[in-house]
Write a protein that holds these residues in place. Structure first.
Motif, PDB file in Angstrom:
ATOM      1  N   LYS A 505      43.681  83.897  32.782  1.00 24.35           N
ATOM      2  CA  LYS A 505      44.033  85.357  32.336  1.00 24.35           C
ATOM      3  C   LYS A 505      45.190  85.769  32.895  1.00 24.35           C
ATOM      4  O   LYS A 505      46.349  86.133  32.231  1.00 24.35           O
ATOM      5  CB  LYS A 505      42.921  86.342  32.922  1.00 24.35           C
ATOM      6  CG  LYS A 505      41.731  86.219  31.821  1.00 24.35           C
ATOM      7  CD  LYS A 505      40.672  87.288  32.275  1.00 24.35           C
ATOM      8  CE  LYS A 505      41.121  88.586  31.815  1.00 24.35           C
ATOM      9  NZ  LYS A 505      40.224  89.637  32.231  1.00 24.35           N
ATOM     10  N   GLU A 506      45.354  85.323  34.093  1.00 29.96           N
ATOM     11  CA  GLU A 506      46.782  85.727  34.569  1.00 29.96           C
ATOM     12  C   GLU A 506      47.940  85.134  34.252  1.00 29.96           C
ATOM     13  O   GLU A 506      49.278  85.730  33.994  1.00 29.96           O
ATOM     14  CB  GLU A 506      46.721  85.567  36.139  1.00 29.96           C
ATOM     15  CG  GLU A 506      45.783  86.396  37.086  1.00 29.96           C
ATOM     16  CD  GLU A 506      45.577  85.828  38.628  1.00 29.96           C
ATOM     17  OE1 GLU A 506      46.257  84.977  38.934  1.00 29.96           O
ATOM     18  OE2 GLU A 506      44.741  86.284  39.167  1.00 29.96           O
ATOM     19  N   GLY A 507      47.859  83.723  34.182  1.00 33.52           N
ATOM     20  CA  GLY A 507      48.917  82.976  33.363  1.00 33.52           C
ATOM     21  C   GLY A 507      49.261  83.821  32.175  1.00 33.52           C
ATOM     22  O   GLY A 507      50.333  83.689  31.710  1.00 33.52           O
ATOM     23  N   MET A 508      48.049  84.165  31.072  1.00 34.38           N
ATOM     24  CA  MET A 508      48.169  84.597  29.727  1.00 34.38           C
ATOM     25  C   MET A 508      49.244  85.866  29.988  1.00 34.38           C
ATOM     26  O   MET A 508      49.667  86.254  29.017  1.00 34.38           O
ATOM     27  CB  MET A 508      47.143  84.618  29.037  1.00 34.38           C
ATOM     28  CG  MET A 508      46.380  83.168  28.502  1.00 34.38           C
ATOM     29  SD  MET A 508      45.003  83.560  27.709  1.00 34.38           S
ATOM     30  CE  MET A 508      45.417  83.867  26.234  1.00 34.38           C
ATOM     31  N   LEU A 509      48.770  86.580  31.049  1.00 33.51           N
ATOM     32  CA  LEU A 509      49.336  87.810  31.186  1.00 33.51           C
ATOM     33  C   LEU A 509      50.884  87.474  31.476  1.00 33.51           C
ATOM     34  O   LEU A 509      51.763  88.323  30.866  1.00 33.51           O
ATOM     35  CB  LEU A 509      48.904  88.863  32.263  1.00 33.51           C
ATOM     36  CG  LEU A 509      49.381  90.268  32.578  1.00 33.51           C
ATOM     37  CD1 LEU A 509      49.195  91.084  31.570  1.00 33.51           C
ATOM     38  CD2 LEU A 509      48.887  90.545  33.895  1.00 33.51           C
TER      39      LEU A 509
END
Lengths: 607, 425
Positions: A505-509
Motif C-alpha cells: 500500500k505504501e509503495g502504491m501511495l
C-alpha cells in the motif's frame, strides 16, 4: 278379423321401449363412462390464457432506475380457428402486404394448426387500440400483452444484459417456458432470471364459437394469479457509470470499479459500448446485426472477457508472493543498471531510475530488474526440490489471488484468464529443462499470461482489504432495498498474510505521490495506484492502471485498461484518478485533465 | 257408469300433464340457450324479451294453449267429419308454398302470413294427413288386406310427403314414413316392416362394406337356406327372386347416394357412418352435439351453466339440437327423465288408442303416437350420434311456432277424441 290385430300394439310398444333403452345405454356411455367429451367441451369453450407478470426492475445504489418495463402487444394466431376472415381488411389494419400475411399464416400453420404462434411482434402502441377494437371480426387472432425492457439511461448495457425470446433448447429443458416467452440472455438479466421473471399466472377464460371472451371460468376459481418479479438493487452508481462511459469514449478498453469492503461493483465499463435500448423492440434484429458486424466489437464485454497481459501491475502480485514465500522483505534491495541480463546478449530492459531500490521503491518506480531478480528467487527457492515445484508453488499463490479462474461474480460472461501451467513450459522447452530465466517475463506480467480487467480490480480489492476479498458482484439487494443478496457473502482468503500488504500500500501511495503515477496526484485524496504498460504483440502497448482510494479505509478500487494507448500513466491513470475523484468528492475539479481524456480519441486500425 | 254431461268430456289428465311438463322443460332450456352469461339476469323482462327466442316461445306456448282449449271445446265429431277437407286444404297449402313460399337456407318451406309471422305448412300437414288416413281406414268395408285399400292409403300418405320433398325439406317428408306403424296396426302385413328394416340394413351395409363381399354373404346365406329348406318350386322361386332383388338393391345403393341425394345429404350419411369426419360442416354439428351432451356427465353442469350450448358451439341449439342443452345442463339424469316422459306419453297414447270405441279415434291415436315416436327417435338419435343429421324438431321441446302448434293440434285432437270416447253412438 280386426280384433286379431290389437295384439300388434305389443310389438309397437316393444319397439318404442327397445329404442328408448338403446338411447339410455348410449347416453350412459357418452355421459358417464366416456370422459373424453368433457375434455373436448373444455377445449371448445375454455382457453387458458397466460398472465405474464411484470419483470423485476433494476435500480442503482441511489435508487435510480436502470431498467424498467414497457408493455408491448404481440398479435397471436391459432390457424385452425381462423375462419372466413376478411384478409384484406386485416392486412390494412396491421399495415402489412398480403403476401407477407400469407407467408406468416403458412408458417403458423406449419408450426401447428392448434397451438398459437406469434403473428405480428410488438404492435406499436398507436396501432394497438385500433387492432384490439376490430379483433372480434377475426376469429383465431388474439392479442398477448407482454413487457419489454427499457433503459432510461443508455448505460451499462453489458452488465445489465438483455432479454430475448427463449430458445427451443431451453424450452425442452425447462417446462416453465413456452415458445415466445422472454428470458434473460446476458448480464444480470440472465444471472437473476429466476428472480426477475416472477411466476406466470394462468387465467381460464371462456370463449364462444366466435372467439369472443365470455367471462372467467368458474369466476376465476381455477385461476392462478401471476407473481410479480422481484426487483434488483445494485451497487452500481449510475452517475459514476455514465462518467466512466464518457471518459472511455473513443477508446477501447474497460473500467472496473469495486467497493472493496463489500465486493460490490460500482461501475463496469466496456468500450466501445452501445445503448441497451437498441436491442429492444422491433428493430432489435437490425440493430443486433449492425453491432455484430461492427469491427470494434461493441458487444464484446472487455471487462469480463478480454484477456491482457497485466504488465507492471503484476509486480504487486509477485511482491506479495515473494514476501509470503519468505524470499522478499521490505528492505530487500536489488540493483538495476538499466536491465536484467538473460544471457546470450538478451536483456530485460528497465528505464532510468535510482539504484538499488527496496521493495517500496521498486513499486513506486516500477523497476523491471528488481522483479526479475525477485521472481528468480521465488521460483528457484531452495526449499523446493526443483524449478517446477517452485513454479507450481508460485502459481498456486497466483491462483489464490483470483487469477486464472473465474471469480464467480453475478455477471455471467466471465473468462478465467490464463496463468500457464508447468506443462506448457514442458512442451516448449522439454520436461524439467527450463528454469526461471526461461519464463522471466512472468515476473513483469508479460509472456504467456492473461488477466481480465475484473481480475485486476479484484487484485486492488485484495490489497485494499489486506488479504481477502468478496467475489465481485453487482446486485446488493433482491426484492426490497433492505433484503440482502444472500450470495457472495463469503470472504475469500488469499493465503497471503495481511502483514505483507502494508508495504505494498505504501509503495502504491508513493506511485501517485512521487512515482510513475505522479501526474494524477490529487490534493484532497490520498490515492494509491500502479501503472502498467502491457506489451502487445499485435500493436501498440496497452495502458493499464490499478488504483484505490483513499489510502486509509479504501472506498473504491478502480482498474483501467486502454488498448493500444501506450504508457499506463498517459491514459489509464488519469481515467482511474478521475473516476475516484468523481466518486469520492462527487465532482471533478481537474477540468483540463478531464477534457483531455473525454475528447481524446485513440486511432485504431482494424484488420 | 255416469255419463259425462259436460261437452268437454273426460279428459285424460295424465297425457295433458306430460304435455305441460315437456312444454315447460322445453321453455326452460330455450331460455338457457339464449341466456347471456355476462348479463346474467333471470328476469329479463325488458323490451328485448319478446325479441329473443325465449320470449317468442312463450308466445307460441300461450297460443298453443289457446288452440288446445278451443279443440277441447269443439265437438269431437268436427274432426272426423271434416278430415278430408282439412287434408285438401293442407295439400293446397303445400302446393302454394312451392310457388309463394319464402326461401330460407336452401328450402322453400315457409309461408309468410304477415310481416314477421310465418308458418310451416308441413307441420300442419302431418295433422291433416293423420286425420285423412284415420277417416279413410275407418270407413266401413275398407279392409287393409285389399290391394286397393293399400294403394289408396299409401297415396294419401305419399302425396304430401312428395310435395314436402319438393320443398327441399326431405327430413320433414321422412316423418310420413312413421305412418307405417298405423298401417301395421290396422292389418298391414308385418312382413312389410321386416322388409323395410332389411332394406335400411342393406343400405347401410352396402355403404359401409365392400359391395361384392356383401353380395357374397347374401349368396352364402341363400345357399344355407337352400340346403335346409323344402325343395318346393314355389319356394325356390321366392328364394331366387329375393337374392336377385337384394343384389340389385345393393348395387343400386351407391348410384342412388351419389346421383340422387343432394351433396349435403350425402355428407350427412357419410359422417354418420363414420366415412367422413367433416369437422366443419355436418360433422361439426354432430361432433359439437355429442360433446355438449357427453360433457354433461351424470348430473349435468347445472341450469344456465352449459358452456357448449350457451356459447354457440352447437348450431340450431334451440331447435333441432335442443336435447343438447338438456344433456349438457341436466346430465344423464335429466336425459333419462325426458326420455322417460316421452316413453310414458307414447305408451299412454297406445293404451288410450286401444280403448277407443271409434275406429277413427283409434287410428288417429296410433297416428299421433307414431308421428311423435318418429320425431323422438330421429331427433334424439341424431344428437347422440345414432342417426344421421335429419333436421326435425323434438316435439314440445324445440323452439318454433309451427311445430308447437302442429304437435299441440295433433295431440289435443286425440285427447278430445279420447275424452268423448264414451259418447260415441
Amino acid at each position: 278379423m280386426k280384433k286379431r290385430y290389437s295384439e300388434r300394439r305389443y310389438i309397437i310398444a316393444t319397439i318404442i321401449i327397445v329404442v328408448s333403452v338403446l338411447f339410455i345405454l348410449r347416453l350412459f356411455y357418452i355421459q358417464v363412462i366416456d370422459k373424453s367429451f368433457q375434455k373436448m367441451a373444455d377445449n371448445n369453450a375454455i382457453r387458458e390464457l397466460t398472465e405474464y407478470p411484470a419483470r423485476g426492475l433494476i435500480y442503482d445504489k441511489n435508487g435510480e432506475l436502470l431498467v424498467y418495463n414497457e408493455a408491448v402487444y404481440d398479435l397471436m394466431v391459432i390457424p385452425r380457428e381462423v375462419k372466413n376472415i376478411d384478409t384484406a381488411e386485416l392486412c390494412r389494419l396491421l399495415n402489412i402486404p398480403i403476401d407477407i400475411f400469407n407467408k406468416r399464416m403458412l408458417a403458423a400453420r406449419n408450426y401447428s394448426p392448434y397451438v398459437s404462434s406469434i403473428f405480428e411482434r410488438q404492435i406499436p402502441k398507436e396501432m394497438y387500440g385500433f387492432v384490439q377494437e376490430k379483433l372480434y371480426k377475426f376469429p383465431g387472432f388474439y392479442i398477448q400483452a407482454r413487457t419489454v425492457r427499457k433503459y432510461p439511461l443508455p448505460i451499462a448495457a453489458h452488465a445489465l444484459g438483455s432479454i430475448g425470446e427463449v430458445s427451443q433448447k431451453v424450452i425442452e429443458e425447462d417446462s416453465y417456458y413456452a415458445p415466445g416467452d422472454y428470458i434473460g440472455l446476458t448480464g444480470i438479466e440472465k444471472y437473476y432470471e429466476k428472480v426477475l421473471r416472477g411466476r406466470k399466472g394462468r387465467k381460464k377464460v371462456m370463449f364462444d364459437a366466435f372467439n369472443r371472451a365470455k367471462g372467467r371460468y368458474m369466476n376465476g376459481d381455477y385461476d392462478i394469479p401471476a407473481v410479480e418479479g422481484l426487483n434488483l438493487y445494485t451497487y452500481m452508481d449510475a452517475k459514476l457509470q455514465e462518467y466512466g462511459e464518457a471518459l472511455m469514449k473513443g477508446k477501447r478498453g474497460s473500467i472496473v470499479a469495486i467497493d472493496p469492503t463489500t465486493g460490490g461493483i460500482l461501475a463496469i465499463v466496456s468500450s466501445p459500448g452501445y445503448d441497451p435500448n437498441l436491442l429492444v423492440g422491433r428493430n432489435r434484429g437490425k440493430n443486433f446485426k449492425a453491432l455484430i458486424e461492427d469491427q470494434s466489437k461493441p458487444l464484446f464485454d472487455r471487462a469480463l472477457m478480454a484477456q491482457y497481459p497485466p504488465g507492471s501491475t503484476f509486480k504487486l502480485v509477485n511482491a506479495l508472493i515473494g514476501q509470503q514465500e519468505g524470499v522478499l522483505f521490505p528492505d530487500t534491495r536489488y540493483s538495476c543498471s538499466g536491465g536484467f541480463p538473460l544471457g546470450g546478449g538478451k536483456v530485460v530492459r528497465c528505464h532510468g531510475h535510482a539504484s538499488p531500490l527496496d521493495l517500496k521503491q521498486s513499486i513506486q518506480v516500477s523497476c523491471n530488474t528488481y522483479y526479475c531478480k525477485a521472481f528468480k528467487d521465488i521460483i528457484e527457492n531452495k526449499k523446493y526440490k526443483n524449478t517446477r515445484e517452485g513454479f507450481e508453488a508460485w502459481r498456486s499463490h497466483v491462483i489464490d489471488m483470483g487469477f486464472g479462474q473465474k471469480l464467480g461474480s453475478d455477471l455471467p460472461n466471465e473468462l478465467p484468464g490464463n496463468i500457464p501451467q508447468a506443462e506448457v513450459y514442458d512442451k516448449i522447452h522439454g520436461k524439467n529443462k527450463w528454469k526461471a530465466l526461461s519464463i522471466i517475463s512472468l515476473a513483469i506480467g508479460q509472456g504467456e499470461i492473461g488477466i481480465t480487467p475484473l481480475q485486476l480490480a479484484n487484485l486492488g480489492a485484495i490489497i485494499a482489504n489486506k488479504g481477502w476479498y468478496y467475489p465481485p458482484h453487482i446486485v446488493k439487494d433482491i426484492g426490497l432495498p433492505d433484503c440482502p443478496n444472500p450470495l457472495f457473502k463469503k470472504k475469500i482468503n488469499t493465503g497471503i498474510d495481511s502483514s505483507y500488504f502494508e508495504i505494498i500500500k505504501e509503495g502504491m501511495l508513493d506511485v501517485v505521490e512521487a512515482g510513475t503515477g505522479f501526474g494524477v496526484r490529487m490534493t484532497e485524496i490520498k490515492a494509491c495506484g500502479k501503472t502498467g504498460t502491457a506489451q502487445n504483440p499485435h500493436g501498440a502497448n496497452h495502458s493499464l492502471f490499478l488504483a484505490f482510494a483513499p489510502y486509509d479505509n479504501p472506498k473504491i478500487v478502480v482498474s483501467v485498461v486502454v488498448e493500444n494507448a501506450g504508457y499506463g500513466a498517459t491514459w489509464a491513470a488519469p481515467i482511474a484518478s478521475l473516476m475516484m475523484e468523481y466518486y469520492i468528492l462527487g465532482k471533478v475539479s481537474r477540468k483540463d485533465m478531464e477534457n483531455r481524456i473525454i475528447n481524446g480519441v485513440i486511432k485504431y486500425s482494424d484488420k | 257408469m255416469r255419463e259425462s254431461h259436460n261437452f268437454v268430456g273426460k279428459i285424460d289428465w295424465i297425457t295433458v300433464g306430460i304435455y305441460l311438463v315437456l312444454v315447460i322443460i322445453g321453455w326452460l332450456n330455450i331460455y338457457s340457450t339464449v341466456y347471456n352469461v355476462q348479463q346474467g339476469s333471470f328476469y329479463d323482462f325488458s323490451n328485448d324479451f319478446f325479441s329473443q327466442k325465449s320470449g317468442k316461445q312463450l308466445i307460441w306456448i300461450t297460443t298453443s294453449f289457446l288452440l288446445a282449449f278451443i279443440i277441447l271445446i269443439i265437438d269431437s265429431r268436427f274432426f272426423s267429419q271434416f278430415a278430408y277437407a282439412f287434408y285438401i286444404i293442407a295439400i293446397l297449402t303445400l302446393i302454394g308454398v312451392l310457388f309463394w313460399g319464402s326461401e330460407t337456407s336452401g328450402s322453400r318451406s315457409w309461408l309468410v302470413i304477415y310481416d314477421d309471422i310465418r308458418i310451416q305448412p308441413a307441420e300442419l300437414a302431418k295433422v291433416a294427413t293423420n286425420m285423412a288416413i284415420a277417416k279413410y281406414l275407418s270407413t266401413i268395408n275398407i279392409r287393409m288386406e285389399d290391394i286397393k285399400t293399400k294403394l289408396i292409403a299409401f297415396s294419401i300418405i305419399l302425396l304430401p310427403a312428395l310435395l314436402i320433398v319438393l320443398e327441399k325439406e326431405t327430413g320433414s317428408a321422412l316423418v310420413f314414413a312413421s305412418f307405417i306403424f298405423v298401417l301395421f296396426r290396422e292389418g298391414l302385413s308385418g312382413n312389410i316392416l321386416i322388409i323395410l328394416f332389411l332394406m335400411v340394413l342393406l343400405f347401410v351395409l352396402a355403404l359401409v362394406m365392400n359391395v361384392f363381399l356383401l353380395i357374397g354373404v347374401i349368396l352364402a346365406l341363400a345357399l344355407l337356406v337352400f340346403i335346409f329348406m323344402r325343395r318346393r318350386r314355389k319356394e325356390i322361386i321366392s328364394l331366387i327372386s329375393i337374392v336377385v332383388l337384394a343384389t340389385s338393391f345393393i348395387l343400386s345403393v351407391e348410384y342412388v347416394v351419389e346421383n340422387i341425394l343432394e351433396p349435403h345429404q350425402q355428407k350427412r350419411i357419410n359422417v354418420f357412418l363414420g366415412k367422413e369426419t367433416d369437422l366443419k360442416g355436418a360433422g361439426y354439428n354432430i361432433n359439437q352435439s355429442m360433446i355438449a351432451v357427453g360433457s354433461g356427465g351424470l348430473t349435468g353442469k347445472g341450469f344456465l351453466k352449459g358452456t357448449q350450448t350457451k356459447f354457440n358451439f352447437v348450431p340450431e341449439q334451440s331447435t333441432d339440437f335442443i336435447f343438447c342443452t338438456i344433456g349438457e345442463e341436466w346430465g344423464f339424469i335429466g336425459c333419462a327423465v325426458v326420455i322417460g316422459l316421452y316413453v310414458v306419453l307414447l305408451l299412454r297414447l297406445l293404451y288410450l288408442a286401444e280403448r277407443q270405441r271409434s275406429v277413427f279415434s283409434r287410428i288417429y291415436g296410433y297416428g299421433v303416437a307414431s308421428i311423435l315416436f318418429f320425431h323422438f327417435m330421429i331427433n334424439i338419435g341424431m344428437t347422440i350420434g345414432l342417426a344421421p343429421v335429419i333436421g326435425i324438431p323434438l316435439p314440445f321441446l324445440s323452439y318454433g311456432g309451427s311445430s308447437m302448434w302442429g304437435f299441440t293440434l295433433l295431440l289435443f285432437i286425440f285427447i278430445k277424441q279420447d275424452a268423448t270416447r264414451l259418447q260415441i253412438l
